[in-house]
Design an enzyme around this catalytic site. Structure first.
Site, PDB file in Angstrom:
ATOM      1  N   ASP A  71      48.176  36.373  49.886  1.00 24.38           N
ATOM      2  CA  ASP A  71      46.950  36.648  49.129  1.00 24.38           C
ATOM      3  C   ASP A  71      46.470  35.366  48.449  1.00 24.38           C
ATOM      4  O   ASP A  71      47.252  34.656  47.806  1.00 24.38           O
ATOM      5  CB  ASP A  71      47.220  37.724  48.077  1.00 24.38           C
ATOM      6  CG  ASP A  71      45.936  38.252  47.453  1.00 24.38           C
ATOM      7  OD1 ASP A  71      45.397  39.235  47.985  1.00 24.38           O
ATOM      8  OD2 ASP A  71      45.480  37.686  46.450  1.00 24.38           O
ATOM      9  N   GLU A  97      40.731  38.812  50.868  1.00 25.23           N
ATOM     10  CA  GLU A  97      41.521  37.576  50.857  1.00 25.23           C
ATOM     11  C   GLU A  97      42.976  37.823  51.226  1.00 25.23           C
ATOM     12  O   GLU A  97      43.847  36.999  50.964  1.00 25.23           O
ATOM     13  CB  GLU A  97      41.451  36.918  49.474  1.00 25.23           C
ATOM     14  CG  GLU A  97      42.110  37.700  48.347  1.00 25.23           C
ATOM     15  CD  GLU A  97      41.194  38.687  47.656  1.00 25.23           C
ATOM     16  OE1 GLU A  97      41.390  38.927  46.450  1.00 25.23           O
ATOM     17  OE2 GLU A  97      40.291  39.239  48.319  1.00 25.23           O
TER      18      GLU A  97
END
Length: 335
Positions: free
Chosen positions: A196, A239
């Protein structure tokens, strides 16, 4: 002609690359003069392009390799097939070799700007024009359908595998791991990592979504370059990325993910500057995909809550008690 058309129709019913590959080899075997057909996989190993047979005809059947590309004993450098290497370098449609009563035809499978595979047809007599026309027609149907499958399985922005392909790839990795362990006699771990980008919303808010997309593409490129051909990398959305790692010890998995984290940290991005990622990973065996994802996510959340820009291993955190005690409530386990 009727069996050939039936095989072509069957070929386009598959929604899986390997089954489609087996189907096209079976279709080509209907050409009576053909001695052998193979699907060759091209991959990079230590900065060298390698070739290995992934599926091939064996009598009247088609079989597939159980080996990882990097450890397959039948792999060879592409340079040892100069006709094929030159064909790919010059973007030709086909290449041939004829010697000592053996005639080989190679048909590279282009996906975008890259060749990932190649069909190899071998027979004792030269290829006649009519036969080549039939083979080329079958091949074009196969390549076009491969491209359609690939397009449906890829994230439009980054080119990585998308979320909907995950369950199938997860199951295939588990099957391949078992087959590899049986073949090599040395079982090793399979791992799932969630990656992430830290503070990604701030990138979008401060610089705009075009720069946000550029960050996603750069991270995807790092992910693509850092892992082996037998590993699988996905963009799950936003993301968040997921990596399936095969045939590694926990130390090797941690080291590979740490190299990724460091490479992203050290890569300058125009306008944006420096970005970092947090990574959580967990063992991928012995549980359903959603369970493994949940464990890797817990390790990821721990990394984010304790400073970000680090790699955390779920099983190690659990053993240390860092995740806290599990509280069982009916059928739901709460952390």
């Amino acid at each position: 002609m009727k069996p050939l058309l039936q095989n072509l129709a069957e070929m386009t019913t598959h929604r899986d690359h390997l089954r489609l590959e087996v189907s096209v080899l079976s279709t080509l075997m209907l050409q009576g003069r053909i001695v052998r057909v193979r699907a060759l996989e091209l991959f990079t190993l230590e900065r060298q392009t390698m070739v290995r047979p992934r599926s091939w005809s064996q009598g009247t059947e088609v079989v597939s390799s159980a080996h990882d590309p990097s450890s397959d004993p039948s792999r060879t450098p592409l340079a040892q097939l100069p006709e094929l290497a030159n064909c790919i370098a010059t973007r030709e449609r086909s290449a041939e070799r004829s010697e000592d009563g053996c005639h080989i035809l190679w048909l590279p499978v282009w996906l975008g700007e890259t060749v990932h595979a190649c069909l190899e047809i071998t027979q004792e007599r030269p290829f006649k024009r009519h036969q080549r026309d039939i083979i080329t027609g079958v091949f074009l149907v196969y390549q076009n359908y491969q491209n359609l499958l690939d397009y449906s399985e890829r994230d439009a922005l980054t080119g990585l595998l998308n979320r909907k392909t995950f369950d199938e790839q997860f199951a295939r990795q588990q099957i391949a791991a078992v087959a590899s362990a049986l073949a090599d006699g040395a079982p090793t771990g399979q791992w799932l990592a969630v990656v992430d980008i830290d503070h990604f919303k701030q990138v979008n808010d401060r610089f705009g979504h075009l720069y946000g997309d550029e960050v996603l593409i750069l991270v995807a490129n790092q992910l693509r370059s850092m892992f082996r051909s037998e590993d699988r990398v996905f963009r799950f959305g936003g993301e968040e990325f997921v990596v399936l790692l095969r045939s590694m010890t926990v130390e090797q998995a941690h080291s590979a993910l740490e190299r990724l984290r460091q490479a992203i940290q050290e890569q300058p991005i125009p306008q944006v500057g420096q970005i970092t990622v947090s990574i959580g990973f967990a063992m991928a065996q012995g549980a359903a995909p959603v369970e493994v994802l949940g464990r890797a996510d817990q390790a990821l959340y721990y990394a984010k809550e304790h400073g970000r820009n680090q790699v955390c291993h779920y099983e190690a955190l659990e053993r240390s008690g860092a995740l806290g005690k599990k509280v069982e409530h009916s059928e739901v386990e709460l952390f």
